[in-house]
Design a protein around this motif. Sequence first.
Motif, PDB file in Angstrom:
ATOM      1  N   PRO A  44      72.537 -15.021  39.505  1.00 50.02           N
ATOM      2  CA  PRO A  44      73.508 -16.203  40.005  1.00 50.02           C
ATOM      3  C   PRO A  44      74.267 -16.481  38.545  1.00 50.02           C
ATOM      4  CG  PRO A  44      71.320 -16.576  41.066  1.00 50.02           C
ATOM      5  CD  PRO A  44      71.136 -15.327  40.044  1.00 50.02           C
ATOM      6  N   GLY A  45      75.759 -16.847  39.044  1.00 44.15           N
ATOM      7  CA  GLY A  45      76.267 -17.312  37.864  1.00 44.15           C
ATOM      8  C   GLY A  45      77.193 -16.207  37.155  1.00 44.15           C
ATOM      9  N   SER A  46      78.033 -16.465  36.438  1.00 44.50           N
ATOM     10  CA  SER A  46      79.029 -15.670  35.741  1.00 44.50           C
ATOM     11  C   SER A  46      78.611 -14.563  34.708  1.00 44.50           C
ATOM     12  CB  SER A  46      79.978 -16.309  34.564  1.00 44.50           C
ATOM     13  OG  SER A  46      79.095 -16.863  33.486  1.00 44.50           O
ATOM     14  N   GLY A  47      77.341 -14.659  34.460  1.00 42.79           N
ATOM     15  CA  GLY A  47      76.440 -13.750  33.703  1.00 42.79           C
ATOM     16  C   GLY A  47      77.195 -13.613  32.330  1.00 42.79           C
ATOM     17  N   ASP A  48      78.014 -14.222  31.873  1.00 45.47           N
ATOM     18  CA  ASP A  48      78.769 -14.180  30.594  1.00 45.47           C
ATOM     19  C   ASP A  48      78.239 -14.943  29.488  1.00 45.47           C
ATOM     20  OD1 ASP A  48      80.631 -12.484  31.961  1.00 45.47           O
ATOM     21  OD2 ASP A  48      81.649 -14.150  32.482  1.00 45.47           O
ATOM     22  N   VAL A  49      77.311 -15.787  29.711  1.00 45.12           N
ATOM     23  CA  VAL A  49      76.885 -16.958  28.730  1.00 45.12           C
ATOM     24  C   VAL A  49      75.469 -16.304  28.135  1.00 45.12           C
ATOM     25  CG1 VAL A  49      76.053 -19.212  28.286  1.00 45.12           C
ATOM     26  CG2 VAL A  49      77.970 -18.750  29.921  1.00 45.12           C
ATOM     27  N   PRO A  50      75.176 -16.098  26.873  1.00 43.31           N
ATOM     28  CA  PRO A  50      74.024 -15.736  26.168  1.00 43.31           C
ATOM     29  C   PRO A  50      72.763 -16.419  26.589  1.00 43.31           C
ATOM     30  CG  PRO A  50      75.614 -15.541  24.501  1.00 43.31           C
ATOM     31  CD  PRO A  50      76.198 -16.339  25.811  1.00 43.31           C
ATOM     32  N   ILE A  51      71.753 -16.025  27.019  1.00 44.17           N
ATOM     33  CA  ILE A  51      70.498 -16.549  27.348  1.00 44.17           C
ATOM     34  C   ILE A  51      69.520 -16.462  26.408  1.00 44.17           C
ATOM     35  CG2 ILE A  51      68.627 -16.882  29.178  1.00 44.17           C
ATOM     36  CD1 ILE A  51      71.331 -17.647  30.192  1.00 44.17           C
ATOM     37  N   PRO A  52      68.861 -17.368  25.930  1.00 45.47           N
ATOM     38  CA  PRO A  52      67.590 -17.161  24.883  1.00 45.47           C
ATOM     39  C   PRO A  52      66.431 -16.678  25.746  1.00 45.47           C
ATOM     40  CG  PRO A  52      67.944 -19.897  25.680  1.00 45.47           C
ATOM     41  CD  PRO A  52      68.973 -18.897  26.263  1.00 45.47           C
ATOM     42  N   GLU A  73      65.571 -22.783  43.742  1.00 41.43           N
ATOM     43  CA  GLU A  73      65.237 -23.699  42.460  1.00 41.43           C
ATOM     44  C   GLU A  73      65.410 -22.548  41.126  1.00 41.43           C
ATOM     45  OE1 GLU A  73      63.176 -26.284  39.897  1.00 41.43           O
ATOM     46  OE2 GLU A  73      63.411 -26.441  41.880  1.00 41.43           O
ATOM     47  N   ILE A  74      65.118 -21.400  41.435  1.00 42.34           N
ATOM     48  CA  ILE A  74      65.268 -20.278  40.595  1.00 42.34           C
ATOM     49  C   ILE A  74      66.906 -20.058  40.446  1.00 42.34           C
ATOM     50  CG2 ILE A  74      64.735 -18.072  39.520  1.00 42.34           C
ATOM     51  CD1 ILE A  74      62.423 -20.172  39.330  1.00 42.34           C
ATOM     52  N   ALA A  75      67.476 -20.011  41.426  1.00 47.70           N
ATOM     53  CA  ALA A  75      68.797 -19.521  41.612  1.00 47.70           C
ATOM     54  C   ALA A  75      69.726 -20.760  40.754  1.00 47.70           C
ATOM     55  CB  ALA A  75      69.223 -19.749  42.932  1.00 47.70           C
ATOM     56  N   GLU A  76      69.454 -21.998  40.997  1.00 47.43           N
ATOM     57  CA  GLU A  76      70.067 -23.072  40.344  1.00 47.43           C
ATOM     58  C   GLU A  76      69.839 -23.022  38.793  1.00 47.43           C
ATOM     59  OE1 GLU A  76      70.087 -27.170  41.879  1.00 47.43           O
ATOM     60  OE2 GLU A  76      69.857 -26.287  43.932  1.00 47.43           O
ATOM     61  N   MET A  77      68.477 -22.742  38.568  1.00 45.41           N
ATOM     62  CA  MET A  77      68.205 -22.565  36.839  1.00 45.41           C
ATOM     63  C   MET A  77      69.173 -21.362  36.446  1.00 45.41           C
ATOM     64  SD  MET A  77      64.966 -20.903  35.262  1.00 45.41           S
ATOM     65  CE  MET A  77      65.448 -19.380  35.566  1.00 45.41           C
ATOM     66  N   TYR A  78      69.377 -20.450  36.973  1.00 47.55           N
ATOM     67  CA  TYR A  78      70.377 -19.450  36.460  1.00 47.55           C
ATOM     68  C   TYR A  78      71.661 -19.980  36.389  1.00 47.55           C
ATOM     69  CZ  TYR A  78      66.744 -15.648  36.762  1.00 47.55           C
ATOM     70  OH  TYR A  78      65.535 -14.818  36.413  1.00 47.55           O
ATOM     71  N   ALA A  79      72.140 -20.333  37.358  1.00 47.68           N
ATOM     72  CA  ALA A  79      73.522 -20.746  37.630  1.00 47.68           C
ATOM     73  C   ALA A  79      73.736 -21.870  36.478  1.00 47.68           C
ATOM     74  CB  ALA A  79      73.967 -21.177  38.942  1.00 47.68           C
ATOM     75  N   TYR A  80      72.808 -22.838  36.422  1.00 45.85           N
ATOM     76  CA  TYR A  80      73.031 -23.928  35.363  1.00 45.85           C
ATOM     77  C   TYR A  80      73.257 -23.342  33.926  1.00 45.85           C
ATOM     78  CZ  TYR A  80      71.109 -27.368  32.076  1.00 45.85           C
ATOM     79  OH  TYR A  80      70.969 -28.103  31.047  1.00 45.85           O
ATOM     80  N   ALA A  81      72.450 -22.506  33.645  1.00 41.19           N
ATOM     81  CA  ALA A  81      72.261 -21.826  32.272  1.00 41.19           C
ATOM     82  C   ALA A  81      73.501 -21.054  31.883  1.00 41.19           C
ATOM     83  CB  ALA A  81      71.048 -20.800  32.081  1.00 41.19           C
ATOM     84  N   GLN A  82      74.201 -20.337  33.034  1.00 41.60           N
ATOM     85  CA  GLN A  82      75.405 -19.903  32.853  1.00 41.60           C
ATOM     86  C   GLN A  82      76.724 -20.832  32.741  1.00 41.60           C
ATOM     87  OE1 GLN A  82      76.184 -16.270  32.440  1.00 41.60           O
ATOM     88  NE2 GLN A  82      73.962 -16.774  32.115  1.00 41.60           N
TER      89      GLN A  82
END
Length: 334
Positions: A205-213, A281-290
Amino acid sequence: MEKLIVIIAVTGVQGSSVANVFLHESGWKIRGVTRDPSKPASRALAAKGIEIVKGDADDVESIKAALRGASVVFGNTVFPEAFSNPTAENTPTLAPGQTLREWCYETELRHGKNIADAVATVDTLDLFVWSSLSHAKKWSGGKYTGVYHFDSKAQVVDYIYNIYPSLAKRMSILQMGLFITNWKWGQASVPWERRSDGSMVLRVPGSGDVPIPLVVPSDAGHFVKALTQVPAGKNLIAFGDRITWAEYVQLWSRITGVPATFEKTTVAEHAKLAPGGYGEEIAEMYAYAQDYGYDGSDPSVVSAHQLGVDVPVTRIEQYIKEEDWSQLLSAKGT
């Protein structure tokens, strides 16, 4: 004179990593706190020379007793297993109108506050390292209110600053990046999917464009050691590499030789992967991180290279090369 580090939840992934790192450091005694000193993981640590004591985050006095004489305390809580792996034995009785997700949040927050209450009484304390995550509700301006396994930890930090300002001055925060090993928890955790032609697709989920640690969780001890070598007050984000999902999939495919692609998806679609709120819960985490960054773009956050000490980390390329992917690749195709 030896210093004493006390590790709360010592048999967990982070706690055991901290123990194993400090076992190889001179000048340290190690005490591990666990609910059940008799279980095999506890006995294995005791066999290495670690003092194992009983302590329960629901019993503040037991934690206080376990912390006596500590120079450094590493504190960590875990979102209750009832959420990710509900069974007849661990499923709680909920209050009217309460969801399991909310119960887990309230339980972990209570445990964290109890640990803080206990650590605040340690007059020998030099440093408290709290394993936390970013405050998703705060840093998203209220857009993401359901990333409970982040906010339950982050609110303990707020509690310490508000209730125990003296302890806050002796605290450093460790924010572990996204565990690269989470794929072992299944598709709802890391949404890999095998296609009928044998290729793989990762839909996040999300844009997928933001680097994730991304971090190998067994590296936790190295980051804790680094925090003991610098003054308190750090807010450290721990990772092996910070890369986008598309870059990760490309790297994974190149190393494994398995064709793989990355696709963007939505919170609603990901939420369908698991019932009971876990998928959401996990979906919102991914989207928040993006949308806001895994660490919420908190300006106080620093990375390991900014500490000025050497921190050994496992690079994600190395992890992919050394991991056994047979469990993932044997999953049923679509």
